[in-house]
Design a protein around this motif. Structure first.
Motif, PDB file in Angstrom:
ATOM      1  N   ASP A  42      29.404  17.170  49.688  1.00 20.14           N
ATOM      2  CA  ASP A  42      28.892  17.199  48.311  1.00 20.14           C
ATOM      3  C   ASP A  42      29.232  15.854  47.671  1.00 20.14           C
ATOM      4  N   PRO A  43      28.358  14.864  47.790  1.00 19.05           N
ATOM      5  CA  PRO A  43      28.672  13.525  47.294  1.00 19.05           C
ATOM      6  C   PRO A  43      29.054  13.473  45.818  1.00 19.05           C
ATOM      7  N   ALA A  44      28.473  14.330  44.990  1.00 16.05           N
ATOM      8  CA  ALA A  44      28.831  14.336  43.570  1.00 16.05           C
ATOM      9  C   ALA A  44      30.277  14.809  43.381  1.00 16.05           C
ATOM     10  N   LEU A  45      30.666  15.865  44.086  1.00 13.47           N
ATOM     11  CA  LEU A  45      32.043  16.354  44.031  1.00 13.47           C
ATOM     12  C   LEU A  45      33.000  15.314  44.604  1.00 13.47           C
ATOM     13  N   LEU A  46      32.622  14.694  45.702  1.00 15.48           N
ATOM     14  CA  LEU A  46      33.427  13.639  46.313  1.00 15.48           C
ATOM     15  C   LEU A  46      33.681  12.507  45.318  1.00 15.48           C
ATOM     16  N   LYS A  47      32.624  12.024  44.693  1.00 17.31           N
ATOM     17  CA  LYS A  47      32.749  10.906  43.755  1.00 17.31           C
ATOM     18  C   LYS A  47      33.579  11.287  42.537  1.00 17.31           C
ATOM     19  N   ARG A  48      33.316  12.453  41.964  1.00 15.29           N
ATOM     20  CA  ARG A  48      34.044  12.900  40.772  1.00 15.29           C
ATOM     21  C   ARG A  48      35.542  13.054  41.076  1.00 15.29           C
ATOM     22  N   THR A  49      35.857  13.637  42.219  1.00 14.13           N
ATOM     23  CA  THR A  49      37.250  13.846  42.590  1.00 14.13           C
ATOM     24  C   THR A  49      37.944  12.510  42.848  1.00 14.13           C
ATOM     25  N   TRP A  50      37.278  11.601  43.561  1.00 11.49           N
ATOM     26  CA  TRP A  50      37.857  10.287  43.842  1.00 11.49           C
ATOM     27  C   TRP A  50      38.095   9.512  42.546  1.00 11.49           C
ATOM     28  N   ILE A  53      41.121  11.081  40.773  1.00 11.41           N
ATOM     29  CA  ILE A  53      42.378  10.754  41.476  1.00 11.41           C
ATOM     30  C   ILE A  53      42.769   9.310  41.203  1.00 11.41           C
ATOM     31  N   LYS A  54      41.805   8.396  41.284  1.00 16.38           N
ATOM     32  CA  LYS A  54      42.117   6.984  41.024  1.00 16.38           C
ATOM     33  C   LYS A  54      42.704   6.810  39.627  1.00 16.38           C
TER      34      LYS A  54
END
Length: 133
Positions: A42-50, A53-54
């Motif tokens: 899920d690229p949107a979830l991946l990006k939002r989570t990353w 976290i950053k």
């Protein structure tokens, strides 16, 4: 055992690849761990989570080692073995000693014990502990 396939670099969408590229650049490492590989479905979830976290784990009023140790404590309390392992490795890389880790685990254990006792007994919060008092 994973509930989703852990995606290899060759399996990534363009959006997920861009996040992996940022993970590698930010961490100055070619390693992308299994957490991100699972989220890559899920690229949107991946990006939002990353991005979160950053922001949250960046230096601020709390130093990066303290943040990693807090993450370990919460992960231990929530029973997330993966997070305990990954953030312990990160904390060690930031200077956490074995003595610090063991002391942290002692605090986690004590907090969980006393939290359970307070909750079971229904102990009310002292007025002196309330904000503005």
């Amino acid at each position: 055992m994973a509930t989703v396939k852990l995606l290899g670099d060759e399996d990534l969408s363009a959006e997920a690849k861009a996040v992996f590229d940022d993970i590698r650049a930010t961490r100055d490492s070619d390693f992308v761990n299994n957490f991100w590989r699972a989220l890559a479905h899920d690229p949107a979830l991946l990006k939002r989570t990353w991005e979160s976290i950053k922001q949250v784990m960046a230096p601020g009023a709390l130093d990066p080692l303290t943040k990693e140790m807090i993450y370990i404590a919460i992960s231990a309390s929530n029973g997330c073995s993966y997070c305990v392992h990954s953030h312990t490795a990160s904390a060690r890389a930031k200077g956490m000693s074995e003595a610090m880790f063991m002391e942290l685990m002692g605090v986690v254990g004590m907090a969980n014990e006393t939290n359970a006792i307070v909750n079971a007994l229904g102990v009310p919060v002292d007025e002196a502990f309330e904000a503005g008092k």
